[in-house]
Design a protein around this motif. Structure first.
Motif, PDB file in Angstrom:
ATOM      1  N   ASP A   1       0.979  -1.046  -0.050  1.00 46.57           N
ATOM      2  CA  ASP A   1       0.002  -0.196  -0.107  1.00 46.57           C
ATOM      3  C   ASP A   1       0.892   1.154   0.225  1.00 46.57           C
ATOM      4  O   ASP A   1       0.574   2.242  -0.736  1.00 46.57           O
ATOM      5  CB  ASP A   1      -1.032  -0.025   1.299  1.00 46.57           C
ATOM      6  CG  ASP A   1      -1.986  -1.203   1.127  1.00 46.57           C
ATOM      7  OD1 ASP A   1      -2.268  -1.595   0.095  1.00 46.57           O
ATOM      8  OD2 ASP A   1      -2.510  -1.397   2.126  1.00 46.57           O
ATOM      9  N   ALA A   2       1.939   1.261   0.823  1.00 45.68           N
ATOM     10  CA  ALA A   2       2.912   2.553   0.887  1.00 45.68           C
ATOM     11  C   ALA A   2       3.481   2.694  -0.659  1.00 45.68           C
ATOM     12  O   ALA A   2       3.373   3.681  -1.089  1.00 45.68           O
ATOM     13  CB  ALA A   2       3.875   2.108   2.013  1.00 45.68           C
ATOM     14  N   PHE A   3       3.938   1.676  -1.408  1.00 45.16           N
ATOM     15  CA  PHE A   3       4.404   1.713  -2.603  1.00 45.16           C
ATOM     16  C   PHE A   3       3.224   2.382  -3.530  1.00 45.16           C
ATOM     17  O   PHE A   3       3.679   3.213  -4.288  1.00 45.16           O
ATOM     18  CB  PHE A   3       4.761   0.444  -3.251  1.00 45.16           C
ATOM     19  CG  PHE A   3       6.251   0.002  -2.728  1.00 45.16           C
ATOM     20  CD1 PHE A   3       6.652   0.359  -1.629  1.00 45.16           C
ATOM     21  CD2 PHE A   3       6.957  -0.797  -3.460  1.00 45.16           C
ATOM     22  CE1 PHE A   3       8.025  -0.064  -1.078  1.00 45.16           C
ATOM     23  CE2 PHE A   3       8.263  -1.406  -3.224  1.00 45.16           C
ATOM     24  CZ  PHE A   3       8.610  -0.911  -1.920  1.00 45.16           C
ATOM     25  N   GLU A   4       2.195   1.833  -3.619  1.00 46.79           N
ATOM     26  CA  GLU A   4       1.132   2.156  -4.437  1.00 46.79           C
ATOM     27  C   GLU A   4       0.810   3.673  -3.884  1.00 46.79           C
ATOM     28  O   GLU A   4       0.282   4.537  -5.155  1.00 46.79           O
ATOM     29  CB  GLU A   4      -0.072   1.309  -4.411  1.00 46.79           C
ATOM     30  CG  GLU A   4       0.478   0.038  -4.876  1.00 46.79           C
ATOM     31  CD  GLU A   4      -0.737  -0.997  -5.373  1.00 46.79           C
ATOM     32  OE1 GLU A   4      -1.601  -1.032  -4.764  1.00 46.79           O
ATOM     33  OE2 GLU A   4      -0.399  -1.930  -6.049  1.00 46.79           O
ATOM     34  N   ASP A   5       0.727   3.925  -2.751  1.00 47.41           N
ATOM     35  CA  ASP A   5       0.464   5.454  -2.566  1.00 47.41           C
ATOM     36  C   ASP A   5       1.283   6.432  -3.101  1.00 47.41           C
ATOM     37  O   ASP A   5       0.841   7.501  -3.331  1.00 47.41           O
ATOM     38  CB  ASP A   5       0.374   5.768  -0.806  1.00 47.41           C
ATOM     39  CG  ASP A   5      -1.049   4.817  -0.484  1.00 47.41           C
ATOM     40  OD1 ASP A   5      -1.679   4.628  -1.114  1.00 47.41           O
ATOM     41  OD2 ASP A   5      -0.912   4.715   0.907  1.00 47.41           O
ATOM     42  N   LEU A   6       2.643   5.932  -3.411  1.00 52.16           N
ATOM     43  CA  LEU A   6       3.754   6.779  -4.015  1.00 52.16           C
ATOM     44  C   LEU A   6       3.448   6.939  -5.459  1.00 52.16           C
ATOM     45  O   LEU A   6       4.298   7.291  -6.180  1.00 52.16           O
ATOM     46  CB  LEU A   6       4.996   6.319  -3.454  1.00 52.16           C
ATOM     47  CG  LEU A   6       5.140   6.693  -2.057  1.00 52.16           C
ATOM     48  CD1 LEU A   6       6.515   6.055  -1.631  1.00 52.16           C
ATOM     49  CD2 LEU A   6       5.308   8.079  -1.782  1.00 52.16           C
ATOM     50  N   GLY A   7       2.806   6.076  -5.978  1.00 54.07           N
ATOM     51  CA  GLY A   7       2.246   5.982  -7.323  1.00 54.07           C
ATOM     52  C   GLY A   7       3.393   4.881  -8.211  1.00 54.07           C
ATOM     53  O   GLY A   7       3.275   4.934  -9.502  1.00 54.07           O
ATOM     54  N   VAL A   8       3.772   3.870  -7.365  1.00 56.75           N
ATOM     55  CA  VAL A   8       4.699   2.539  -7.987  1.00 56.75           C
ATOM     56  C   VAL A   8       3.901   1.535  -8.110  1.00 56.75           C
ATOM     57  O   VAL A   8       3.012   1.133  -7.285  1.00 56.75           O
ATOM     58  CB  VAL A   8       5.593   2.530  -6.862  1.00 56.75           C
ATOM     59  CG1 VAL A   8       6.668   1.375  -7.378  1.00 56.75           C
ATOM     60  CG2 VAL A   8       6.707   3.779  -6.713  1.00 56.75           C
ATOM     61  N   ARG A   9       3.812   0.939  -9.300  1.00 55.72           N
ATOM     62  CA  ARG A   9       3.019  -0.238  -9.555  1.00 55.72           C
ATOM     63  C   ARG A   9       3.945  -1.316  -8.915  1.00 55.72           C
ATOM     64  O   ARG A   9       5.029  -1.535  -9.004  1.00 55.72           O
ATOM     65  CB  ARG A   9       2.873  -0.392 -11.033  1.00 55.72           C
ATOM     66  CG  ARG A   9       2.123   0.466 -11.714  1.00 55.72           C
ATOM     67  CD  ARG A   9       1.997   0.372 -13.110  1.00 55.72           C
ATOM     68  NE  ARG A   9       1.512  -0.923 -13.571  1.00 55.72           N
ATOM     69  CZ  ARG A   9       1.371  -1.505 -14.829  1.00 55.72           C
ATOM     70  NH1 ARG A   9       1.657  -0.673 -15.970  1.00 55.72           N
ATOM     71  NH2 ARG A   9       0.771  -2.462 -14.851  1.00 55.72           N
TER      72      ARG A   9
END
Length: 620
Positions: free
Chosen positions: A506-514
């Protein structure tokens, strides 16, 4: 004389720089423009550049000799061991089997079609062994083929440049001394090669010691390092040549290879400086030699000369490449491209000119005309057709793949690289661990040894030309940083990160990283084996027998058609599994009408899926 020579040299250099800029703009190898510029300013057209204007044969010989030394040193300096590891088998065979086929095949063609003496035929053949980095590198700059293809061609160019120069010197000694026995030829070759290698090693050791152990200057150390290396190249050539005539080529080649792999301080500055110096020298020599080209000599060769070029380009070159690349991981299209791209460059032109001057001085004018005529005819036609049309050839053969950068050469990175390479994509692994780098290279992968969290290392690996960047290390912090760097610094279409800890997804995707979670991917795989074993087994073989691919609809031939209508025209063995539109994916009904920009997911046999992709999204 000096008042005329200075503006003449300035004009030639200016033309060379203009040719390089124009070549970069038009995406055409610069050598093509060098040749054209030389012919225009030479005696055949404007008559500005002549042998007398350049100071006569003796002056030109000296200039060309030093220029060749710088060019050979530059090429050898770039012959890195890491580059050799990318295509070791093919590189070795191209510089041995391929070179031998080129020598014998060319000599036989010259003997057969031009009725030349055997010694002259072998002299021409020895010179035309060389392709050379001066013609290959500009082609690879505009044709981004797979790394292992480029590595094989570059290595062949550098090694065969040196091989051709030394071999030609030995054959030329036989031409000038017809009474030489085989033992004398071998002795002459061994002595000259030995003197050159020994002197080159001594100069390389002295340069390395100066750069690594002596404080050259606190303020100007990079500049002084560049000058020391340039002086070393010239000393290696001049010293060896003084000790044994024509041993200088082996000396500069040896010094260049040793210093290029010696991990020198200020290496980037040295490479940039040498590149600029070599460009100026190359421009001058190529234009000057092309200016001395005589159309009369070329026309005198007649149909026989054209036949020699045809045999060299259409028979000898393909035979050497196909035999040298057998058994390696090259596709037939890549081997065909390598066969079609083997233009000859500056070393044959330069050395042939030097030999011709000496032959003329010995009263052997017909031999000099034959040598220069054949060598320049082959250079001219191969540069024009093979160099000028290299990108068109590559596009027709479809050997320009997308580049994928995978940071992390562990089990996951290598497994992904293998699947992508099986689909013909150009994959570069980036790995900092030396043991992992060696293991991946031993398995046949292209690996850039460096830190994937460093922008310059990513750039060196080719991230500027990458469509996909994957962060696949076992460290989530590293993967996140790689993904953010790729997003902010490079224009990749797709950036994906591996999350080893599911709490980080979730933290990765919150930063826009697939993001792909390793633990979830494993769970999905096990679930598929339990609930959908047939599909799971088939999915495991994707990239080998079967394939699943997604493509955007751009072809006017299918826009406005329904799925039922499309199914009737699809290649046998491929089906439409999903249609995506505006972020919504669905299994389509038969009356679903396709629009431009829809994304189709095809499932089926590998070859059928490829045909379907090309049909829906044809290449420009």
């Amino acid at each position: 004389m000096s008042s005329e020579l200075i503006p003449l040299v300035a004009t030639i250099i200016a033309l060379g720089v203009a040719a390089q800029v124009l070549a970069d703009r038009l995406q055409v190898p610069s050598v093509l423009f060098f040749v054209v510029a030389g012919i225009v300013v030479g005696p055949e057209v404007l008559g500005v550049v002549t042998l007398d204007a350049l100071g006569g044969a003796e002056t030109l010989s000296g200039i060309v000799g030093l220029s060749v030394a710088i060019i050979v040193f530059e090429g050898a300096f770039h012959l890195k061991l890491s580059k050799l590891r990318e295509a070791p088998g093919a590189a070795v065979r191209l510089t041995t089997i391929g070179a031998a086929i080129s020598l014998l095949g060319t000599a036989l063609a010259v003997r057969l079609f031009l009725d030349a003496r055997w010694d002259m035929a072998f002299l021409v053949g020895s010179l035309l062994v060389a392709t050379g980095p001066t013609v290959i590198t500009p082609i690879l700059d505009i044709v981004p083929v797979r790394n292992r293809v480029g590595a094989a061609l570059e290595t062949e160019g550098v090694v065969n440049d040196v091989t051709a120069a030394i071999l030609a010197v030995v054959v030329f000694r036989v031409v000038n001394n017809p009474g030489f026995t085989t033992a004398q030829v071998v002795e002459d070759f061994t002595v000259r090669l030995g003197v050159g290698v020994l002197f080159g090693l001594l100069v390389a050791a002295a340069v390395w010691y100066l750069l690594d152990h002596v404080d050259l200057s606190r303020g100007n150390a990079p500049q002084n390092a560049r000058l020391v290396v340039l002086a070393g190249a010239l000393v290696a050539y001049g010293g060896a040549d003084f000790m044994r005539t024509e041993a200088g080529i082996a000396a500069v080649a040896t010094a260049g290879m040793v210093l290029g792999n010696a991990d020198l301080p200020y290496e980037e500055e040295i490479e940039a400086f040498k590149g600029d110096v070599t460009l100026v020298v190359l421009s001058f020599v190529f234009i000057a030699l092309a200016a001395l080209l005589s159309f009369e000599n070329l026309l005198a060769l007649g149909v026989g000369g054209l036949a020699v070029v045809a045999v060299v380009a259409l028979l000898v070159r393909p035979l050497g490449v196909l035999l040298s690349t057998r058994g390696d991981r090259y596709t037939l299209a890549e081997r065909t491209f390598m066969s079609a791209v083997g233009p000859r460059g500056i070393i044959p032109a330069s050395v042939a000119t030097l030999f011709a001057v000496e032959l003329q001085g010995n009263g052997m004018e017909p031999a000099a005309d034959l040598l220069v005529g054949v060598v320049f005819l082959v250079i001219l036609l191969t540069v024009v057709f093979e160099g000028g049309f290299a990108r068109h050839i590559a596009e027709a053969l479809e050997v320009i793949p997308m580049r994928v950068i995978i940071v992390g050469g562990g089990t996951v990175g290598r497994a992904l690289a293998e699947r992508l390479e099986d689909r013909g994509e150009n994959v570069v692994l980036v790995e900092s661990d030396a043991q992992m780098v060696e293991r991946a290279r031993n398995e046949g992968f292209t690996v850039h040894h460096g830190d994937g969290t460093d922008t310059e290392e990513l750039r060196s690996a080719g991230a500027e030309n990458a469509r996909i960047v994957v962060a696949a290390t076992g460290d989530d912090d590293v993967n996140l940083l790689v993904a953010q760097l790729a997003d902010s610094k490079f224009d990749a279409d797709t950036i994906i990160a591996r999350a080893n800890n599911p709490d980080n997804v979730d933290a990765f995707e919150d930063l826009g990283v697939r993001t792909v979670s390793s633990s979830m991917a494993t769970a999905w795989g096990i679930d598929n084996l339990i609930e959908r074993p047939a599909l799971a087994n088939w999915m495991t073989e994707i990239g080998r027998a079967g394939d699943v691919q997604e493509v955007e609809v751009t072809s006017e031939d299918i826009i406005g058609k329904t799925v039922d209508e499309l199914d009737e025209e699809l290649p046998n063995g491929a089906i439409i599994a999903l249609v995506g539109r505006d972020g919504d994916n669905q299994v389509p009904t038969g009356d679903f009408t396709l629009q431009r920009g829809d994304h189709l997911t095809f499932l089926g046999r590998k070859d059928a899926v490829r045909d379907a992709l090309e049909w829906c999204h044809p290449h420009d």
